[in-house]
Design a protein around this motif. Structure first.
Motif, PDB file in Angstrom:
ATOM      1  N   VAL A 329       0.844  -1.197   0.000  1.00 34.07           N
ATOM      2  CA  VAL A 329       0.000   0.000   0.000  1.00 34.07           C
ATOM      3  C   VAL A 329       0.875   1.241   0.000  1.00 34.07           C
ATOM      4  O   VAL A 329       0.698   2.146   0.792  1.00 34.07           O
ATOM      5  N   GLY A 330       1.869   1.280  -0.869  1.00 35.84           N
ATOM      6  CA  GLY A 330       2.706   2.454  -0.990  1.00 35.84           C
ATOM      7  C   GLY A 330       2.016   3.545  -1.770  1.00 35.84           C
ATOM      8  O   GLY A 330       0.830   3.482  -2.085  1.00 35.84           O
ATOM      9  N   LEU A 331       2.794   4.583  -2.118  1.00 36.60           N
ATOM     10  CA  LEU A 331       2.225   5.701  -2.855  1.00 36.60           C
ATOM     11  C   LEU A 331       1.744   5.277  -4.239  1.00 36.60           C
ATOM     12  O   LEU A 331       0.801   5.862  -4.771  1.00 36.60           O
ATOM     13  N   SER A 332       2.394   4.258  -4.813  1.00 35.80           N
ATOM     14  CA  SER A 332       1.948   3.785  -6.127  1.00 35.80           C
ATOM     15  C   SER A 332       0.531   3.226  -6.069  1.00 35.80           C
ATOM     16  O   SER A 332      -0.233   3.326  -7.036  1.00 35.80           O
ATOM     17  N   ASN A 333       0.165   2.638  -4.939  1.00 34.60           N
ATOM     18  CA  ASN A 333      -1.190   2.113  -4.760  1.00 34.60           C
ATOM     19  C   ASN A 333      -2.216   3.240  -4.816  1.00 34.60           C
ATOM     20  O   ASN A 333      -3.251   3.131  -5.481  1.00 34.60           O
ATOM     21  N   ILE A 334      -1.910   4.330  -4.116  1.00 36.91           N
ATOM     22  CA  ILE A 334      -2.813   5.483  -4.105  1.00 36.91           C
ATOM     23  C   ILE A 334      -2.942   6.050  -5.511  1.00 36.91           C
ATOM     24  O   ILE A 334      -4.049   6.392  -5.969  1.00 36.91           O
ATOM     25  N   ARG A 335      -1.825   6.139  -6.214  1.00 37.32           N
ATOM     26  CA  ARG A 335      -1.858   6.675  -7.572  1.00 37.32           C
ATOM     27  C   ARG A 335      -2.732   5.806  -8.473  1.00 37.32           C
ATOM     28  O   ARG A 335      -3.515   6.319  -9.283  1.00 37.32           O
ATOM     29  N   ASP A 336      -2.623   4.497  -8.323  1.00 39.73           N
ATOM     30  CA  ASP A 336      -3.441   3.588  -9.136  1.00 39.73           C
ATOM     31  C   ASP A 336      -4.925   3.727  -8.809  1.00 39.73           C
ATOM     32  O   ASP A 336      -5.781   3.705  -9.699  1.00 39.73           O
ATOM     33  N   ARG A 337      -5.253   3.840  -7.530  1.00 40.20           N
ATOM     34  CA  ARG A 337      -6.658   3.988  -7.136  1.00 40.20           C
ATOM     35  C   ARG A 337      -7.256   5.266  -7.706  1.00 40.20           C
ATOM     36  O   ARG A 337      -8.400   5.281  -8.177  1.00 40.20           O
ATOM     37  N   LEU A 338      -6.496   6.347  -7.663  1.00 35.99           N
ATOM     38  CA  LEU A 338      -6.993   7.618  -8.193  1.00 35.99           C
ATOM     39  C   LEU A 338      -7.184   7.534  -9.710  1.00 35.99           C
ATOM     40  O   LEU A 338      -8.167   8.076 -10.245  1.00 35.99           O
ATOM     41  N   SER A 339      -6.273   6.862 -10.385  1.00 35.48           N
ATOM     42  CA  SER A 339      -6.410   6.714 -11.836  1.00 35.48           C
ATOM     43  C   SER A 339      -7.640   5.893 -12.186  1.00 35.48           C
ATOM     44  O   SER A 339      -8.351   6.192 -13.153  1.00 35.48           O
ATOM     45  N   GLN A 340      -7.904   4.842 -11.407  1.00 39.25           N
ATOM     46  CA  GLN A 340      -9.080   4.018 -11.644  1.00 39.25           C
ATOM     47  C   GLN A 340     -10.365   4.793 -11.406  1.00 39.25           C
ATOM     48  O   GLN A 340     -11.348   4.632 -12.126  1.00 39.25           O
ATOM     49  N   ALA A 341     -10.358   5.624 -10.376  1.00 36.54           N
ATOM     50  CA  ALA A 341     -11.590   6.320  -9.975  1.00 36.54           C
ATOM     51  C   ALA A 341     -11.847   7.590 -10.777  1.00 36.54           C
ATOM     52  O   ALA A 341     -12.998   7.912 -11.067  1.00 36.54           O
ATOM     53  N   TYR A 342     -10.783   8.323 -11.155  1.00 36.57           N
ATOM     54  CA  TYR A 342     -10.982   9.647 -11.752  1.00 36.57           C
ATOM     55  C   TYR A 342     -10.327   9.819 -13.117  1.00 36.57           C
ATOM     56  O   TYR A 342     -10.463  10.887 -13.713  1.00 36.57           O
ATOM     57  N   GLY A 343      -9.647   8.797 -13.613  1.00 32.47           N
ATOM     58  CA  GLY A 343      -8.984   8.964 -14.897  1.00 32.47           C
ATOM     59  C   GLY A 343      -7.906  10.027 -14.811  1.00 32.47           C
ATOM     60  O   GLY A 343      -7.074  10.036 -13.900  1.00 32.47           O
ATOM     61  N   GLU A 344      -7.933  10.971 -15.764  1.00 31.14           N
ATOM     62  CA  GLU A 344      -6.947  12.052 -15.768  1.00 31.14           C
ATOM     63  C   GLU A 344      -7.423  13.274 -14.997  1.00 31.14           C
ATOM     64  O   GLU A 344      -6.670  14.243 -14.864  1.00 31.14           O
ATOM     65  N   ASN A 345      -8.635  13.242 -14.499  1.00 29.15           N
ATOM     66  CA  ASN A 345      -9.201  14.403 -13.811  1.00 29.15           C
ATOM     67  C   ASN A 345      -8.817  14.397 -12.334  1.00 29.15           C
ATOM     68  O   ASN A 345      -9.670  14.408 -11.448  1.00 29.15           O
ATOM     69  N   HIS A 346      -7.530  14.339 -12.052  1.00 23.12           N
ATOM     70  CA  HIS A 346      -7.057  14.404 -10.676  1.00 23.12           C
ATOM     71  C   HIS A 346      -5.581  14.806 -10.679  1.00 23.12           C
ATOM     72  O   HIS A 346      -4.920  14.821 -11.732  1.00 23.12           O
TER      73      HIS A 346
END
Length: 387
Positions: A329-346
């Motif tokens: 659950v490093g920072l890469s995990n957070i980045r992946d979750r945001l990409s899944q949820a918001y696409g490029e709008n984040h």
């Protein structure tokens, strides 16, 4: 004046009802046109009976064709169109034969023969049934394409949900191990009260993580409450070394974000800032509105990017006994979750403030939840003050 939230029902939501509506409108329109043509040609009103019979005949034959076409449309294209070309002329000939026979019964004194009447109505019947056949295939092929698109969207949504579930359920095993080890130590020292308190907080935190759906979104207020449960557990391990500050803008409390988005960020700060310094560190969680975006900042007063473990911190790796171990659950995990949820709008950015330390800045589209039903909430009140 309030408006009821009524959503229109798609016309083809009920295919059977849509079919009968189109049948009624189509053949009703054909009857109106033929009636107007008869009146324009000064035919007696009794001739309207012929129009009615012809319309009923066409309507009935089209029902038979719909049964045949429903079977043919599932076949290969060559079979579908080949048999359609054979079936349609037969249907037109039957329609023309019935129309000619009815007209011959009505015009007992007419000069035209039955063959002439048959040829005369054949072209009109061919036009009607040909247009009906074309529309039938057009509508059904359109519905098939829409169904395929809906199926693709459902599959994409399922894949996204599965990805989110995988990312959300990657709870750091080291956190659980350290917490259970601390509880075991307290039990061995017969310090039952703090052991019970830590176990209770761990239970509340895990209950929240398991009850909420992986793809669920919670308010900032609820996320901070859950974060406080996690910090209470860690504070029993680090005591005064772990200092936290919450600067939560009241306008953002009902903003939505993916559940358990902040816990890995705070855990990252505890691992690389608090535990790395004898004096510990201070972790700050701040939220604010920046235009239409919700900005969340998690910062600490640790060694920042000057630490020898900088690469580990950014990649989500840690070391246990000299061996690299993935925390999951490093920072890469957070980045992946945001990409899944918001696409490029984040926005997701790691920075090193001028005053030192380390910070993660996240910006999401601000969406407000008016009600919070169906969301499991930790059993405590939010604390938005410095601790």
């Amino acid at each position: 004046m309030s408006v009821l939230p009524i959503q229109p029902i798609p016309f083809f939501a009920d295919k059977d009802r849509a079919f009968w509506r189109l049948q009624a409108v189509g053949w009703g329109g054909a009857m109106v046109l033929r009636t107007m043509s008869a009146l324009a040609n000064s035919l007696p009103l009794a001739s309207l009976v012929l129009v009615l019979i012809a319309t009923i005949t066409g309507f009935s034959i089209s029902l038979v064709l719909s049964v045949v076409y429903r079977t043919l449309i599932k076949k290969r294209a060559l079979v579908t169109w080949g048999l359609t070309i054979l079936v349609l002329p037969v249907a037109v000939a039957l329609h023309a034969f019935i129309d000619a026979w009815v007209i011959s019964l009505w015009r007992t004194e007419g000069d035209a023969s039955f063959a002439q009447l048959f040829v005369g109505v054949f072209y009109l019947d061919a036009t009607l049934l040909g247009a009906w056949t074309a529309l039938y295939y057009m509508v059904n092929f359109y519905l098939q394409v829409e169904e395929q698109n809906d199926q693709l969207i459902r599959l994409e949504n399922q894949a996204t949900s599965a990805q989110l579930a995988m990312l959300r359920y990657q709870l750091n095993p080291h956190f659980l191990f350290n917490t259970l080890n601390s509880i075991s130590t307290l039990v061995l020292l017969k310090q039952t009260e703090p052991a019970n308190a830590m176990l209770s907080r761990l239970s509340s935190f895990l209950r929240y993580t398991l009850i909420n759906k992986p793809s669920a979104r919670v308010t900032v207020e609820q996320e901070v409450e859950t974060l406080q449960l996690y910090l209470d557990i860690e504070r029993m391990r680090f005591e005064e070394r772990l200092r936290t500050t919450f600067d939560i803008d009241s306008a953002t409390q009902h903003g939505l974000l993916p559940s358990l988005l902040l816990q890995p960020l705070v855990e990252n700060s505890i691992k690389y800032a608090v535990s790395q310094q004898e004096s510990g560190a201070e972790i700050t969680v701040a939220t604010q509105l920046v235009g239409p975006m919700l900005r969340i900042t998690v910062s600490d007063t640790g060694p920042g990017l000057q630490s020898p473990t900088t690469d580990n911190r950014l990649s989500g790796m840690t070391y246990d006994g000299g061996e690299p171990v993935s925390t999951g659950v490093g920072l890469s995990n957070i980045r992946d979750r945001l990409s899944q949820a918001y696409g490029e709008n984040h926005r997701f950015e790691t920075i090193e403030p001028l005053e030192g330390g380390f910070a993660v800045v996240i910006e999401l589209p601000f969406e407000r939840r008016e009600t919070t039903q169906d969301i499991a909430e930790p059993a405590r009140q939010p604390a938005f003050v410095a601790r």
